[in-house]
Write an enzyme that holds these catalytic residues in place. Structure first.
Site, PDB file in Angstrom:
ATOM      1  N   GLU A 223      -1.526   8.575 -11.398  1.00 39.45           N
ATOM      2  CA  GLU A 223      -1.158   7.262 -11.934  1.00 39.45           C
ATOM      3  C   GLU A 223      -1.167   7.295 -13.471  1.00 39.45           C
ATOM      4  OE1 GLU A 223      -4.230   4.838 -10.238  1.00 39.45           O
ATOM      5  OE2 GLU A 223      -4.079   5.864  -8.314  1.00 39.45           O
TER       6      GLU A 223
ATOM      7  N   HIS B  10       0.935   2.868 -10.361  1.00 41.65           N
ATOM      8  CA  HIS B  10       0.010   3.366  -9.327  1.00 41.65           C
ATOM      9  C   HIS B  10       0.772   4.186  -8.282  1.00 41.65           C
ATOM     10  CE1 HIS B  10      -3.274   3.306  -6.446  1.00 41.65           C
ATOM     11  NE2 HIS B  10      -4.040   2.679  -7.311  1.00 41.65           N
TER      12      HIS B  10
ATOM     13  N   GLN C  96      -8.048  -7.729  -8.636  1.00 37.55           N
ATOM     14  CA  GLN C  96      -8.049  -6.306  -9.009  1.00 37.55           C
ATOM     15  C   GLN C  96      -6.618  -5.840  -9.279  1.00 37.55           C
ATOM     16  OE1 GLN C  96     -10.620  -3.174  -7.671  1.00 37.55           O
ATOM     17  NE2 GLN C  96      -9.006  -2.431  -6.277  1.00 37.55           N
TER      18      GLN C  96
ATOM     19  N   ARG D  39       1.804  -6.740  -9.482  1.00 37.96           N
ATOM     20  CA  ARG D  39       2.169  -6.132  -8.192  1.00 37.96           C
ATOM     21  C   ARG D  39       2.185  -7.136  -7.052  1.00 37.96           C
ATOM     22  NH1 ARG D  39      -2.997  -2.766  -5.798  1.00 37.96           N
ATOM     23  NH2 ARG D  39      -4.520  -4.469  -5.942  1.00 37.96           N
TER      24      ARG D  39
ATOM     25  N   ARG E  69       0.863  -1.202   0.000  1.00 40.39           N
ATOM     26  CA  ARG E  69       0.000   0.000   0.000  1.00 40.39           C
ATOM     27  C   ARG E  69       0.893   1.243   0.000  1.00 40.39           C
ATOM     28  NH1 ARG E  69      -4.509   0.523  -1.717  1.00 40.39           N
ATOM     29  NH2 ARG E  69      -5.386  -1.138  -0.415  1.00 40.39           N
TER      30      ARG E  69
ATOM     31  N   ASP F  34     -11.549   9.855  -7.407  1.00 41.23           N
ATOM     32  CA  ASP F  34     -11.117   8.626  -8.087  1.00 41.23           C
ATOM     33  C   ASP F  34     -11.513   8.790  -9.551  1.00 41.23           C
ATOM     34  OD1 ASP F  34     -11.514   5.053  -7.348  1.00 41.23           O
ATOM     35  OD2 ASP F  34     -10.321   6.145  -8.839  1.00 41.23           O
TER      36      ASP F  34
HETATM   37  O1  TA6 Z   1      -6.216   3.843  -8.801  1.00 44.37           O
HETATM   38  C1  TA6 Z   1      -7.391   4.077  -8.086  1.00 44.37           C
HETATM   39  C2  TA6 Z   1      -7.982   2.748  -7.668  1.00 44.37           C
HETATM   40  O2  TA6 Z   1      -8.428   2.020  -8.766  1.00 44.37           O
HETATM   41  C3  TA6 Z   1      -9.101   3.050  -6.672  1.00 44.37           C
HETATM   42  O3  TA6 Z   1     -10.360   2.764  -7.225  1.00 44.37           O
HETATM   43  C4  TA6 Z   1      -8.739   2.158  -5.487  1.00 44.37           C
HETATM   44  O4  TA6 Z   1      -9.322   0.895  -5.644  1.00 44.37           O
HETATM   45  C5  TA6 Z   1      -7.220   2.119  -5.613  1.00 44.37           C
HETATM   46  O5  TA6 Z   1      -7.003   1.938  -6.999  1.00 44.37           O
HETATM   47  C6  TA6 Z   1      -6.542   1.115  -4.748  1.00 44.37           C
HETATM   48  O6  TA6 Z   1      -6.803  -0.183  -5.196  1.00 44.37           O
HETATM   49  P1  TA6 Z   1      -6.162  -1.407  -4.322  1.00 44.37           P
HETATM   50  O7  TA6 Z   1      -6.528  -2.658  -5.062  1.00 44.37           O
HETATM   51  O8  TA6 Z   1      -4.666  -1.171  -4.288  1.00 44.37           O
HETATM   52  O9  TA6 Z   1      -6.753  -1.289  -2.960  1.00 44.37           O
END
Ligand code: TA6
Length: 300
Positions: A274, A166, A79, A84, A55, A211
């Site tokens: 990003e 990111h 996601q 990563r 994070r 966002d």
């Molecule tokens: O980059 C923005 C985003 O897509 C937000 O919607 C939020 O989900 C963030 O990424 C963090 O995502 P993660 O999977 O690292 O918690």
């Protein structure tokens, strides 16, 4: 430039004092120091043991941004994809200085990292069965950090991918920050069900959960994170082959809601800007390669 490798963490520094730290887990940049100051934000509660994506720093998003779409080759990936949260290998370091000029001041150090299909966990290998090769380069100079990704298709089938860096930037106070370079650009607002809007602000303040996926920007036009105090950039980000820019700040409630985001008030000390190619899919034909990257210039 000096280099150290310890516990899956690669550190490099320049004689002029700048330094960069990269975890082999995710090839995640977790520190960039310039003038003795940390330029990136990493949550105090970040997992650094490979148990979940880090994070903070610069997590690498590939081959899908966000929650994967249905009925797609990436549908069963987590996601932001697998890059990563995979273990990369360190491919080596190279240094260069600008010949003729004061080479001390112009020395650069580049760290290369690799990830290929055979290195993935069995789960990811089966979930996304394409023979890909990634080379991720992290380059440190006296006032910039550059990250670039080369994607190669070493298989016989075309595949589609998205990619995004990111980046969590470290800032003193979110209320002093304005984002410039977005005016008149179209963005999808993920806090408003992904609806499409046009940016009207030449200097966007962050005053709530933000966002937004800004689309089809000229990569060569810098996105500036500026200080409202003096209207000067804290960070300037230019890109190559990455024409989308996501601006994210979780704000109060979402910050509290993330177990690995700490302390809760730290949303005031970070902004994610990003660079990515995420509003459509890049198709990479068998045997082809694609490259894209960002260059972040820091004032501090
Ligand atoms: O980059 C923005 C985003 O897509 C937000 O919607 C939020 O989900 C963030 O990424 C963090 O995502 P993660 O999977 O690292 O918690």
């Amino acid at each position: 430039p000096s280099l150290s490798i310890k516990d899956n963490v690669i550190e490099a520094s320049l004689p002029t004092g700048q330094s960069v730290q990269v975890h082999l887990y995710g090839a995640t940049v977790t520190s960039w120091k310039a003038n003795g100051k940390e330029q990136l934000f990493v949550s105090e509660k970040a997992h650094l043991d490979g148990s979940k994506p880090i994070r903070g720093g610069i997590p690498l998003v590939f081959p899908v941004f966000g929650p994967p779409p249905q009925n797609h080759a990436t549908s069963s990936l987590p996601q932001h994809g697998f890059a990563r949260n995979s273990n990369w290998e360190f491919l080596g370091k190279s240094s260069s200085d600008a010949p003729g000029k004061d080479s001390q001041a112009d020395l650069t150090v580049k760290l290369d990292f690799g990830l290929s299909h055979s290195m993935l966990t069995e789960e990811f290998r089966e979930t996304w069965p394409y023979e890909f090769g990634l080379v991720y380069s992290v380059t440190l100079t006296k006032d910039t950090l550059e990250t670039a990704l080369q994607v190669r298709n070493e298989g016989k089938q075309n595949f589609e991918f998205q990619v995004l860096m990111h980046t969590y930037l470290n800032i003193a106070d979110i209320s002093d920050v304005r984002v410039k370079g977005l005016e008149s650009k179209t963005y999808l607002d993920k806090t408003l069900q992904g609806t499409s809007h046009v940016e009207t602000s030449a200097a966007l303040p962050i005053t709530q959960e933000t966002d937004r996926v800004y689309q089809n920007l000229d990569p060569a036009v810098p996105i500036d994170v500026t200080s409202a105090k003096d209207d000067q950039p804290l960070f300037s980000i230019t890109r190559e082959a990455l024409s989308d820019v996501v601006v994210w700040n979780p704000w109060i409630e979402k910050a509290k809601g993330m177990a690995d985001f700490g302390p809760d008030e730290a949303y005031k000390n970070m902004i994610c800007v990003e660079a990515g190619s995420v509003s459509s899919w890049q198709t990479l034909e068998a045997g082809e390669a694609w490259e894209g990257g960002q260059s972040i210039k820091s004032r501090l």
